[in-house]
Design an enzyme around this catalytic site. Structure first.
Site, PDB file in Angstrom:
ATOM      1  N   GLY A 230       0.126 -16.211  13.021  1.00 10.83           N
ATOM      2  CA  GLY A 230      -1.323 -16.277  12.850  1.00 10.83           C
ATOM      3  C   GLY A 230      -2.127 -16.130  14.110  1.00 10.83           C
ATOM      4  O   GLY A 230      -3.361 -16.168  14.058  1.00 10.83           O
ATOM      5  N   GLU A 272       6.402 -18.075  14.596  1.00 13.01           N
ATOM      6  CA  GLU A 272       6.799 -16.910  13.799  1.00 13.01           C
ATOM      7  C   GLU A 272       5.641 -15.924  13.727  1.00 13.01           C
ATOM      8  O   GLU A 272       5.160 -15.575  12.663  1.00 13.01           O
ATOM      9  CB  GLU A 272       7.329 -17.326  12.413  1.00 13.01           C
ATOM     10  CG  GLU A 272       6.471 -18.278  11.651  1.00 13.01           C
ATOM     11  CD  GLU A 272       7.097 -18.743  10.330  1.00 13.01           C
ATOM     12  OE1 GLU A 272       8.324 -18.937  10.243  1.00 13.01           O
ATOM     13  OE2 GLU A 272       6.322 -18.909   9.380  1.00 13.01           O
ATOM     14  N   GLY A 274       3.730 -12.370  14.054  1.00 11.54           N
ATOM     15  CA  GLY A 274       3.987 -10.955  13.803  1.00 11.54           C
ATOM     16  C   GLY A 274       2.904 -10.107  14.460  1.00 11.54           C
ATOM     17  O   GLY A 274       3.149  -9.326  15.373  1.00 11.54           O
ATOM     18  N   ARG A 275       1.692 -10.345  13.992  1.00 13.77           N
ATOM     19  CA  ARG A 275       0.562  -9.508  14.394  1.00 13.77           C
ATOM     20  C   ARG A 275       0.428  -9.346  15.906  1.00 13.77           C
ATOM     21  O   ARG A 275       0.295  -8.241  16.404  1.00 13.77           O
ATOM     22  CB  ARG A 275      -0.726 -10.124  13.838  1.00 13.77           C
ATOM     23  CG  ARG A 275      -1.975  -9.282  14.044  1.00 13.77           C
ATOM     24  CD  ARG A 275      -3.222 -10.037  13.602  1.00 13.77           C
ATOM     25  NE  ARG A 275      -3.014 -10.687  12.334  1.00 13.77           N
ATOM     26  CZ  ARG A 275      -3.223 -10.120  11.148  1.00 13.77           C
ATOM     27  NH1 ARG A 275      -3.672  -8.882  11.090  1.00 13.77           N
ATOM     28  NH2 ARG A 275      -2.996 -10.800  10.045  1.00 13.77           N
ATOM     29  N   ARG A 310      -5.735  -2.234   5.720  1.00  8.09           N
ATOM     30  CA  ARG A 310      -6.519  -3.386   6.180  1.00  8.09           C
ATOM     31  C   ARG A 310      -8.026  -3.162   6.097  1.00  8.09           C
ATOM     32  O   ARG A 310      -8.749  -4.052   5.635  1.00  8.09           O
ATOM     33  CB  ARG A 310      -6.107  -3.786   7.599  1.00  8.09           C
ATOM     34  CG  ARG A 310      -4.647  -4.281   7.690  1.00  8.09           C
ATOM     35  CD  ARG A 310      -4.330  -4.918   9.033  1.00  8.09           C
ATOM     36  NE  ARG A 310      -4.966  -6.202   9.165  1.00  8.09           N
ATOM     37  CZ  ARG A 310      -6.097  -6.412   9.805  1.00  8.09           C
ATOM     38  NH1 ARG A 310      -6.699  -5.449  10.453  1.00  8.09           N
ATOM     39  NH2 ARG A 310      -6.624  -7.616   9.832  1.00  8.09           N
ATOM     40  N   TYR A 314      -9.563  -5.851   3.633  1.00  8.06           N
ATOM     41  CA  TYR A 314     -10.280  -6.979   4.240  1.00  8.06           C
ATOM     42  C   TYR A 314     -11.618  -6.561   4.871  1.00  8.06           C
ATOM     43  O   TYR A 314     -12.269  -7.390   5.488  1.00  8.06           O
ATOM     44  CB  TYR A 314      -9.460  -7.592   5.385  1.00  8.06           C
ATOM     45  CG  TYR A 314      -8.035  -7.972   5.090  1.00  8.06           C
ATOM     46  CD1 TYR A 314      -7.723  -8.925   4.113  1.00  8.06           C
ATOM     47  CD2 TYR A 314      -6.987  -7.423   5.828  1.00  8.06           C
ATOM     48  CE1 TYR A 314      -6.407  -9.296   3.883  1.00  8.06           C
ATOM     49  CE2 TYR A 314      -5.674  -7.794   5.604  1.00  8.06           C
ATOM     50  CZ  TYR A 314      -5.388  -8.725   4.632  1.00  8.06           C
ATOM     51  OH  TYR A 314      -4.085  -9.102   4.417  1.00  8.06           O
ATOM     52  N   CYS A 341      -8.788   8.364  -4.555  1.00 10.37           N
ATOM     53  CA  CYS A 341      -9.884   8.315  -5.516  1.00 10.37           C
ATOM     54  C   CYS A 341     -10.263   6.850  -5.685  1.00 10.37           C
ATOM     55  O   CYS A 341      -9.967   6.221  -6.717  1.00 10.37           O
ATOM     56  CB  CYS A 341      -9.455   8.928  -6.842  1.00 10.37           C
ATOM     57  SG  CYS A 341      -8.872  10.597  -6.616  1.00 10.37           S
ATOM     58  N   GLU A 342     -10.841   6.326  -4.648  1.00 11.08           N
ATOM     59  CA  GLU A 342     -11.085   4.871  -4.539  1.00 11.08           C
ATOM     60  C   GLU A 342     -12.098   4.721  -3.413  1.00 11.08           C
ATOM     61  O   GLU A 342     -11.814   5.092  -2.274  1.00 11.08           O
ATOM     62  CB  GLU A 342      -9.738   4.209  -4.214  1.00 11.08           C
ATOM     63  CG  GLU A 342      -9.791   2.825  -3.647  1.00 11.08           C
ATOM     64  CD  GLU A 342     -10.499   1.850  -4.544  1.00 11.08           C
ATOM     65  OE1 GLU A 342     -11.609   1.422  -4.193  1.00 11.08           O
ATOM     66  OE2 GLU A 342      -9.944   1.534  -5.625  1.00 11.08           O
TER      67      GLU A 342
HETATM   68  C1  LIG Z   1       2.677 -13.379   7.588  1.00  7.71           C
HETATM   69  C2  LIG Z   1       3.380 -14.552   8.080  1.00  7.71           C
HETATM   70  C3  LIG Z   1       3.641 -14.716   9.437  1.00  7.71           C
HETATM   71  C4  LIG Z   1       3.134 -13.771  10.485  1.00  7.71           C
HETATM   72  O1  LIG Z   1       1.748 -13.790  10.548  1.00  7.71           O
HETATM   73  P1  LIG Z   1       1.001 -12.985  11.707  1.00  7.71           P
HETATM   74  O2  LIG Z   1      -0.439 -13.112  11.327  1.00  7.71           O
HETATM   75  O3  LIG Z   1       1.488 -11.596  11.619  1.00  7.71           O
HETATM   76  O4  LIG Z   1       1.334 -13.644  12.989  1.00  7.71           O
HETATM   77  C5  LIG Z   1       4.392 -15.798   9.831  1.00  7.71           C
HETATM   78  N1  LIG Z   1       4.850 -16.683   8.938  1.00  7.71           N
HETATM   79  C6  LIG Z   1       4.604 -16.577   7.629  1.00  7.71           C
HETATM   80  C7  LIG Z   1       5.154 -17.588   6.705  1.00  7.71           C
HETATM   81  C8  LIG Z   1       3.858 -15.510   7.156  1.00  7.71           C
HETATM   82  O5  LIG Z   1       3.618 -15.400   5.851  1.00  7.71           O
END
Ligand SMILES: *Cc1c(COP(=O)(O)O)cnc(C)c1O
Length: 416
Positions: A230, A272, A274-275, A310, A314, A341-342
């Protein structure tokens, strides 16, 4: 101000286009590695720090391999993600399985791989126990509900489908201990794309308090807290990236105060994300097919929301650079659209850009996470290729573009 520079020139992209027609994604290996090292360094004080890359952000084995080489684990939430980690050689407790509404066979696969299983609901304790037996180590996802405010993407914790309530957390740990579980972790994730570092400090603070409360009430020692993902990225050039060093220092203060000074055993800290690991280092490269001038001025690309959803989903901002016009004045206002078509299918609305012509090539920034992976096949649109710009400057195709045969592969025309 976040700078929005490209790791390639117009000429380099044109050369790639001779082999790989647009649209395609391209990821910058050098930048991903540098960022991964910076991330780990900022939190290196954390006992047994581990970052489990959220595979859903960019599920490509080459990306996972790069991150594995940098010392990351994998955060998985589906069978194919588990299998992908396995194929890359990310195994055992280097896998965090954080899923929700999970089928039994995925729990079994995660258990067989020796992954850390992070339960989303108290009912899953018996669900696993009855099917295949509980593993020795179990983690629970906490949802603080009204005790914390959420943000836009995940929403209010009370409205979010994830996690245990506070009461359930205590009941759950006690039940798991009763059933023979020996090792315990605690997880939460209540914000997404959050740029305010204090949010993560408060989350750590909340979890460290819980570690003590769980110890006092249940005599259970929490082995690790998983702060979730997050951490946001500055999609908009007006925004600032999260200062990871500062975040690390502030979490350390809370850790020292709430864990060390209270005489608790050291608690491992996991992330954890990702982004923020790959997001800023991926680009969707797309060519202008048409210009349209009606009530507004439109630029129509050869990609669409099926390649990057995205903005449509969003209303998210993704910066756009017109290759070769980096220094031209942004004195035109366009809606940049795809071909679905959206009517949501717009990469940008009322965006100030230099004058654009048919045939121009655009780079859409910050598409390295939740970009290609969110793609879909609506309107029978095909997902694009993914390229890796390697550290030595060469290009490797790490996923080919889908073909019409791929699209038809699940259909049966034989009895028509
Ligand atoms: C999507 C997700 C992440 C990664 O979120 P980011 O915004 O990409 O950092 C980590 N843990 C869980 C459980 C998620 O669903």
């Amino acid at each position: 101000m976040a700078t929005k520079k490209l790791p390639f020139t117009k000429e380099q992209i044109e050369k790639m286009m001779e082999r790989y027609p647009t649209p395609f994604y391209i990821y910058d290996e050098r930048a991903i590695r540098e960022n991964a090292r910076h991330f780990l360094k900022a939190f290196s004080w954390m006992p047994s720090l581990k970052e489990y890359f959220a595979v859903k952000a960019n599920p490509n084995p080459y990306i996972l391999r790069i991150l594995q080489e940098e010392g990351f684990g994998a955060d998985c939430s589906s069978m194919p993600e588990l299998i992908m980690s396995q194929k890359v050689g990310i195994l055992g407790e280097n896998i965090m399985f954080t899923s929700n509404d999970t089928p039994a066979e995925e729990f079994e696969k995660a258990k067989a791989l020796g992954a850390i299983i992070n339960l989303d609901d108290i009912s899953h304790i018996d669900f696993i126990d009855n099917k295949s037996g509980l593993p020795e180590l179990i983690c629970f996802r906490y949802n603080p509900g009204p005790l914390r405010a959420g943000n836009v993407i995940i929403g209010n914790p009370e409205e979010a489908k994830y996690g245990f309530t506070k009461d359930q957390l205590f009941t759950g740990y006690a039940a798991a201990k009763e059933k023979g579980v020996k090792r315990f972790g605690l997880h939460t994730m209540i914000a997404s794309n959050e740029l305010d570092y204090t949010y993560f400090v408060e989350t750590a603070d909340m979890l460290f308090d819980l570690v003590l409360e769980i110890y006092n009430k249940l005599d259970i020692k929490i082995e690790f807290v998983n702060l979730g993902g997050g951490i946001g990225i500055p999609y908009n050039p007006d925004q600032e990236p999260v200062d990871l060093n500062l975040t690390g220092q502030e979490i350390k203060k809370v850790y020292d105060q709430k864990i060390l000074n209270r005489g608790l055993d050291p608690v491992k800290i996991f992330w954890e994300c990702g982004r923020m690991i790959t997001g800023p280092f991926g680009y969707l490269v797309s060519k202008v097919l048409h210009k349209k001038d009606t009530y507004k001025k439109y630029i129509g690309l050869d990609s669409c929301m099926a390649n990057l959803m995205r903005p449509g989903l969003y209303g998210a901002y993704h910066h756009i650079t017109v290759l070769g016009k980096e220094n031209a004045p942004a004195d035109h206002i366009y809606d940049v659209t795809g071909s679905l078509c959206e009517n949501n299918d717009k990469f940008a609305i009322d965006r100030k850009l230099p004058k654009i012509d048919a045939g121009d090539v655009l780079a859409i920034h910050d598409a390295g996470a939740h970009g290609h992976s969110m793609g879909f096949n609506y309107n029978a649109k095909l997902r694009s290729a993914e390229l890796l710009l390697k550290e030595d400057g060469t290009i490797k195709q790490i996923r080919r573009a889908e073909t019409i045969d791929d699209y038809f592969a699940t259909l049966d025309f034989s009895e028509l």
